[in-house]
Design an enzyme around this catalytic site. Structure first.
Site, PDB file in Angstrom:
ATOM      1  N   HIS A   7      -5.532   0.450 111.162  1.00 10.25           N
ATOM      2  CA  HIS A   7      -4.606  -0.058 110.301  1.00 10.25           C
ATOM      3  C   HIS A   7      -4.366  -1.268 110.257  1.00 10.25           C
ATOM      4  CE1 HIS A   7      -1.516   0.042 113.095  1.00 10.25           C
ATOM      5  NE2 HIS A   7      -0.676  -0.403 112.494  1.00 10.25           N
ATOM      6  N   ASP A   8      -4.521  -2.041 111.419  1.00  8.14           N
ATOM      7  CA  ASP A   8      -4.132  -3.375 111.338  1.00  8.14           C
ATOM      8  C   ASP A   8      -5.493  -4.263 111.742  1.00  8.14           C
ATOM      9  OD1 ASP A   8      -1.517  -3.750 110.927  1.00  8.14           O
ATOM     10  OD2 ASP A   8      -0.750  -3.737 112.978  1.00  8.14           O
ATOM     11  N   LYS A  55      -6.321  -7.939 111.057  1.00  7.24           N
ATOM     12  CA  LYS A  55      -5.691  -8.983 111.652  1.00  7.24           C
ATOM     13  C   LYS A  55      -6.651  -9.801 112.803  1.00  7.24           C
ATOM     14  CE  LYS A  55      -0.993  -7.362 111.846  1.00  7.24           C
ATOM     15  NZ  LYS A  55       0.345  -7.060 112.577  1.00  7.24           N
ATOM     16  N   HIS A  86      -4.015  -9.224 105.733  1.00  8.07           N
ATOM     17  CA  HIS A  86      -4.975  -8.334 106.736  1.00  8.07           C
ATOM     18  C   HIS A  86      -5.145  -6.978 106.204  1.00  8.07           C
ATOM     19  CE1 HIS A  86      -0.846  -6.754 107.931  1.00  8.07           C
ATOM     20  NE2 HIS A  86      -1.588  -5.567 108.173  1.00  8.07           N
ATOM     21  N   HIS A 117      -1.260   0.446 103.445  1.00  7.82           N
ATOM     22  CA  HIS A 117      -0.227   0.788 104.568  1.00  7.82           C
ATOM     23  C   HIS A 117       1.040   0.010 104.441  1.00  7.82           C
ATOM     24  CE1 HIS A 117      -2.221  -2.272 107.247  1.00  7.82           C
ATOM     25  NE2 HIS A 117      -1.084  -2.227 107.879  1.00  7.82           N
ATOM     26  N   HIS A 118       0.975  -1.240 103.639  1.00  5.59           N
ATOM     27  CA  HIS A 118       2.209  -2.285 103.643  1.00  5.59           C
ATOM     28  C   HIS A 118       2.674  -1.990 102.182  1.00  5.59           C
ATOM     29  CE1 HIS A 118       2.846  -3.924 107.430  1.00  5.59           C
ATOM     30  NE2 HIS A 118       1.633  -4.287 107.647  1.00  5.59           N
ATOM     31  N   ASP A 121       4.468   3.052 111.634  1.00  2.00           N
ATOM     32  CA  ASP A 121       4.150   1.523 112.077  1.00  2.00           C
ATOM     33  C   ASP A 121       5.390   0.819 112.265  1.00  2.00           C
ATOM     34  OD1 ASP A 121       2.506  -0.707 112.452  1.00  2.00           O
ATOM     35  OD2 ASP A 121       2.600  -1.381 110.463  1.00  2.00           O
TER      36      ASP A 121
END
Length: 213
Positions: free
Chosen positions: A75-76, A79, A104, A128-129, A157
């Site tokens: 998911h990240d 970054k 990201h 996801h954000h 998260d």
């Protein structure tokens, strides 16, 4: 008949080999990200643990659970493209830095778009954000327009974000997690998934970092 059986076994072997390769790619990418930031170390694994446990509690299909696992690990991953000076900054980000940080999810989608196994999780990584009230990023989706698994990973998260130490604060408790989830149910988070997570907490007696049977 013998030829058909041999062909079936060959296809099965190919599928298993592809799966093994996919898993290796997942962990390699995740480890590459976490090596950039000491405070991210173990983050993807913990988010994955929380997300998978929530998926199991919801009795989701095996396919959904595989997608949860893969999306949570990755998911990240976007970054990786964020400069270390921003990623590791001990103080609040300025507007320009925050804009780069917020890119990201889109970066992650772009990276994973090159991986065949990740096709089904691209929208999860991208969204996801997002927030339930439409005030998230990158696309301002709201409610059920946000992919279900993305809404689930958002909760996982947040659980790890609160219970992990950062340069500017100590790790919080699960009591603080529950308070934050309840306060933000229907705004940041899917209220049904918040209620489900609280039910899971109560049934499994969660403690920091782990589910306890």
């Amino acid at each position: 008949m013998h030829y058909q059986l041999a062909a079936t076994n060959y296809k099965l072997h190919e599928s298993l080999s592809a799966l093994d390769e996919s898993q290796n790619i997942i962990f390699t990418l995740a480890l590459a990200l976490e090596s950039k930031d000491a405070y991210l170390h173990g983050h993807s694994k913990r988010v994955t643990d929380y997300a998978v446990e929530l998926g199991r509690f919801l009795n989701l299909s095996e396919i959904d659970q595989v997608n949860i696992y893969r999306a949570a690990i990755l998911h990240d991953i976007g970054k990786i493209g964020v400069p270390d000076a921003i990623l590791n900054k001990p103080s609040a980000l300025v507007s320009e830095e925050w804009s780069i940080m917020k890119s990201h999810p889109e970066r992650g989608e772009a990276i994973c778009s090159k991986l065949n196994f990740a096709r089904e999780i691209l929208s999860i990584i991208r969204h996801h954000h997002e927030r339930y009230d439409g005030k998230g990023y990158p696309d301002g989706l709201s409610g059920e327009d946000i992919p279900f698994i993305a809404r689930l990973i958002s909760i996982a998260d947040t659980v790890d974000a609160i219970t992990s130490s950062r340069p500017y604060r100590l790790a919080g408790t699960f009591e603080q997690v529950l308070e934050e989830l309840q306060k933000s149910a229907g705004t940041q988070f899917d209220p049904v998934l918040v209620a489900t997570f609280i039910s899971l907490y109560n049934s499994k007696k969660l403690t920091n970092r782990a589910y306890v049977s």
